[in-house]
Design a protein around this motif. Structure first.
Motif, short mmCIF file in Angstrom:
data_model
loop_
_atom_site.label_atom_id
_atom_site.label_comp_id
_atom_site.label_asym_id
_atom_site.label_seq_id
_atom_site.Cartn_x
_atom_site.Cartn_y
_atom_site.Cartn_z
N LEU A 77 -27.31 26.76 -51.37
CA LEU A 77 -26.03 26.40 -50.76
C LEU A 77 -26.08 25.00 -50.14
O LEU A 77 -25.13 24.22 -50.25
CB LEU A 77 -25.64 27.44 -49.71
CG LEU A 77 -25.30 28.83 -50.24
CD1 LEU A 77 -24.93 29.77 -49.09
CD2 LEU A 77 -24.17 28.77 -51.26
N VAL A 78 -27.18 24.67 -49.47
CA VAL A 78 -27.32 23.32 -48.89
C VAL A 78 -27.23 22.28 -49.99
O VAL A 78 -26.50 21.28 -49.88
CB VAL A 78 -28.63 23.19 -48.11
CG1 VAL A 78 -28.90 21.73 -47.74
CG2 VAL A 78 -28.59 24.02 -46.83
N ALA A 79 -27.98 22.49 -51.08
CA ALA A 79 -27.98 21.53 -52.19
C ALA A 79 -26.60 21.42 -52.83
O ALA A 79 -26.14 20.33 -53.16
CB ALA A 79 -29.02 21.94 -53.23
N GLN A 80 -25.93 22.57 -53.00
CA GLN A 80 -24.63 22.56 -53.66
C GLN A 80 -23.57 21.88 -52.80
O GLN A 80 -22.78 21.08 -53.29
CB GLN A 80 -24.21 24.00 -53.98
CG GLN A 80 -23.04 24.11 -54.94
CD GLN A 80 -23.37 23.62 -56.34
OE1 GLN A 80 -24.53 23.34 -56.65
NE2 GLN A 80 -22.36 23.49 -57.16
N PHE A 81 -23.55 22.18 -51.51
CA PHE A 81 -22.60 21.51 -50.63
C PHE A 81 -22.91 20.02 -50.54
O PHE A 81 -21.99 19.19 -50.48
CB PHE A 81 -22.63 22.13 -49.23
CG PHE A 81 -21.72 23.32 -49.08
CD1 PHE A 81 -20.35 23.15 -48.94
CD2 PHE A 81 -22.23 24.61 -49.10
CE1 PHE A 81 -19.51 24.25 -48.81
CE2 PHE A 81 -21.39 25.72 -48.98
CZ PHE A 81 -20.02 25.53 -48.82
N ALA A 82 -24.19 19.65 -50.53
CA ALA A 82 -24.56 18.23 -50.50
C ALA A 82 -24.09 17.52 -51.76
O ALA A 82 -23.69 16.35 -51.72
CB ALA A 82 -26.07 18.09 -50.34
N THR A 83 -24.11 18.23 -52.89
CA THR A 83 -23.69 17.64 -54.15
C THR A 83 -22.19 17.37 -54.17
O THR A 83 -21.73 16.29 -54.53
CB THR A 83 -24.06 18.55 -55.34
OG1 THR A 83 -25.49 18.71 -55.36
CG2 THR A 83 -23.61 17.95 -56.66
N VAL A 84 -21.40 18.36 -53.78
CA VAL A 84 -19.94 18.22 -53.83
C VAL A 84 -19.39 17.45 -52.63
O VAL A 84 -18.26 16.96 -52.69
CB VAL A 84 -19.25 19.59 -53.97
CG1 VAL A 84 -19.65 20.27 -55.25
CG2 VAL A 84 -19.53 20.48 -52.77
N LEU A 85 -20.16 17.36 -51.56
CA LEU A 85 -19.74 16.61 -50.38
C LEU A 85 -20.72 15.46 -50.14
O LEU A 85 -21.23 15.28 -49.04
CB LEU A 85 -19.68 17.51 -49.15
CG LEU A 85 -18.68 18.67 -49.19
CD1 LEU A 85 -18.87 19.57 -47.98
CD2 LEU A 85 -17.25 18.15 -49.23
N ALA A 86 -20.99 14.68 -51.19
CA ALA A 86 -22.04 13.66 -51.13
C ALA A 86 -21.83 12.69 -49.98
O ALA A 86 -22.77 12.32 -49.27
CB ALA A 86 -22.12 12.90 -52.45
N SER A 87 -20.58 12.26 -49.76
CA SER A 87 -20.33 11.29 -48.69
C SER A 87 -20.47 11.91 -47.31
O SER A 87 -20.70 11.21 -46.32
CB SER A 87 -18.93 10.70 -48.84
OG SER A 87 -17.95 11.71 -48.74
#
Length: 529
Positions: free
Chosen positions: A175-185
């Motif tokens: 979940l951390v990786a996925q949220f970081a991917t879609v919320l990169a900024s």
């Protein structure tokens, strides 16, 4: 066992189906908070099963509430009173008795039942969730509806936490990786690619994997991934009290995420010390005390600080972290972070820091700091990576490895910028790329067009410039051109063209000429005459 691709896809699809109109930035605070509370609830339930001896928690609590809660706090660092467990929320939903006040009361009670020694680990950890927020809906009923969807989602089989710490940490990391991917900024700055984390961790723990006591520190801790990856290579990382985790983070969201992340990986609260502070403005709490320098030292220090950040460099010359090297410029805090890490490193420790390539060659104050580090033999290696590895930055980065008391004066340069797997919009290091970097570092060997061990004399000849291409020549010579063969090929091609033209004109002559085609045929012939 890691989540399968099918599990990941289904999990993310379920999350998107339940969030309704809530933006992902707000949604993540609630989903991480509720997931973590579910973890704490199930951990407390499991502990209670081992100590109740046939009685229920409700019975024990009714006899002496304060004593019962204190006993749980002494063992877990927190206490949950009857009716406030995650399972109680689900039961209320099933019985059509759920309301938003149940969650407000639960977290109010939880904040009152944190053990004194665990305050730093649990206090404020759920502050990202506001149950009166318009993000959740215009009224209490709408907000309750959103909470019900999240609780039911996290009750699904895909979010089953009964598989132990590995299952829990797999879900959380995904979940951390996925949220970081879609919320990169928004979140990308707090997430270090797993492959780079692994390289740093293996280098930092090399030769010390068997040690029973080991302290690790990340002054820009983000979500805590660098700490966890480093600890994972220590043999005793799963034994309580063997590894001590320290970190600082100035932003509230990752400060909460880091503590959740560590605990959901099975790290006990009393092995964690994460501070909510600006590392450059506020040194580690037990640094300067009553005018005397009393720094905390760590066996391994790792960091992925914000690149070339602005900072308050005024009147910092007497700060013990920078006093012996110089102060980094106010528009580029890279060396301020590096020197902070080095300052808190044990004499026999090792540090690794991710920085932009500019630190290797920029002049003025940074050049003077770099020269001091080189003359003291403290830079052990410089590793260059490809661009586009990070979610929020497309620039290439490097990792500097430092030790405090090296005798050898040489520096290992590794140019790993050409080895990667290309994805749609990014690049990724493959397992063989990771192994090659680690093996080259450990063996400290020369590899043609990849790695070079430069002497101090070489570095001085380059005016203390550490730009990797000065030491690792990756230029590939083109094969020499055979002029005679090229000339012969051109002659052959010209002959083939003339033959084709002749055949085409012959075909035109055989065509029947009509008033409509006469002009076209004459024009075609003109092209080849």
């Amino acid at each position: 066992m890691a989540l399968s691709k099918e599990q990941q896809t289904k999990m993310w699809a379920m999350l998107n189906q339940t969030r309704g109109q809530i933006g992902l930035t707000a949604y993540k605070d609630y989903i991480f908070g509720i997931l973590f509370y579910k973890y704490l609830s199930e951990k407390a339930t499991k502990w209670l099963e081992g100590v109740l001896r046939g009685k229920t928690w409700e019975e024990i609590y009714a006899q002496d509430p304060a004593k019962s809660l204190d006993y749980m706090k002494r063992n877990l660092g927190y206490a949950i009173q009857p009716g406030n467990f995650f399972s109680d929320w689900k039961a209320a939903i099933d019985e059509d008795q759920f309301n938003i006040g149940l969650m407000t009361d639960t977290f109010g009670h939880f904040n009152q039942q944190i053990a004194l020694e665990a305050k730093g680990d649990f206090e404020g950890i759920f502050d990202g969730m506001r149950f009166d927020s318009a993000d959740l809906g215009a009224n209490a009923q709408a907000r309750a509806s959103v909470m019900i969807s999240m609780i039911e989602l996290l009750s699904a089989q895909e979010f089953d936490l009964s598989g132990g710490d590995d299952a829990i940490s797999d879900i959380y990391e995904y979940l951390v990786a996925q949220f970081a991917t879609v919320l990169a900024s928004d979140m990308g700055q707090y997430y270090t690619p797993k492959e780079i984390s692994t390289i740093m961790a293996r280098i930092l723990t090399h030769g010390r994997e068997e040690e029973e006591k080991f302290s690790i520190y990340d002054p820009t801790v983000g979500s805590g991934s660098l700490l966890l990856t480093t600890a994972s290579f220590m043999k005793h990382s799963h034994n309580r009290g063997m590894i001590k985790y320290y970190g600082q983070e100035k932003d509230a969201t990752p400060y909460r995420l880091a503590r959740m992340n560590l605990m959901m990986h099975g790290v006990e609260y009393n092995d964690i010390s994460i501070n909510h502070a600006d590392t450059l403005e506020s040194d580690w709490p037990d640094g300067v005390v009553d005018g005397r320098d009393n720094p905390r030292m760590f066996d391994a220090v790792m960091a992925n600080p914000p690149y070339s950040a602005h900072w308050n460099s005024k009147d910092r010359e007497d700060d013990p972290r920078w006093r012996e090297y110089g102060v980094a410029p106010k528009t580029k805090a890279d060396y301020a972070f590096l020197l902070h890490c080095l300052y808190h490193l044990e004499d026999n420790g090792r540090m690794a820091i991710i920085l932009p390539h500019g630190v290797l060659f920029r002049g003025a104050a940074e050049g003077r700091i770099r020269k001091a580090l080189i003359d003291r033999h403290q830079i052990e290696a410089v590793i260059g990576f490809p661009d586009k590895l990070f979610l929020n930055a497309s620039i290439p980065v490097c990792v500097l490895i430092l030790r405090k008391n090296r005798i050898a004066s040489d520096i290992l340069f590794i140019d790993a910028s050409k080895d990667f797997e290309k994805l749609k919009n990014q690049k990724r290091l493959r397992q063989e790329d990771v192994e090659k970097i680690v093996e080259t570092f450990v063996q400290r060997k020369e590899v043609e067009k990849y790695a070079h061990v430069a002497t101090l004399e070489e570095i001085k000849e380059n005016d203390y410039n550490l730009n990797i291409p000065r030491y690792v020549d990756t230029f590939e010579e083109e094969e020499p051109i055979d002029i005679v063969a090229v000339s012969q090929e051109i002659t052959k091609i010209n002959a083939e063209i003339k033959q084709a033209e002749a055949e085409f004109l012959s075909m035109l002559n055989e065509l029947a000429v009509t008033p409509e085609t006469k002009d076209l045929i004459e024009a075609a012939k003109g092209v080849f005459e």
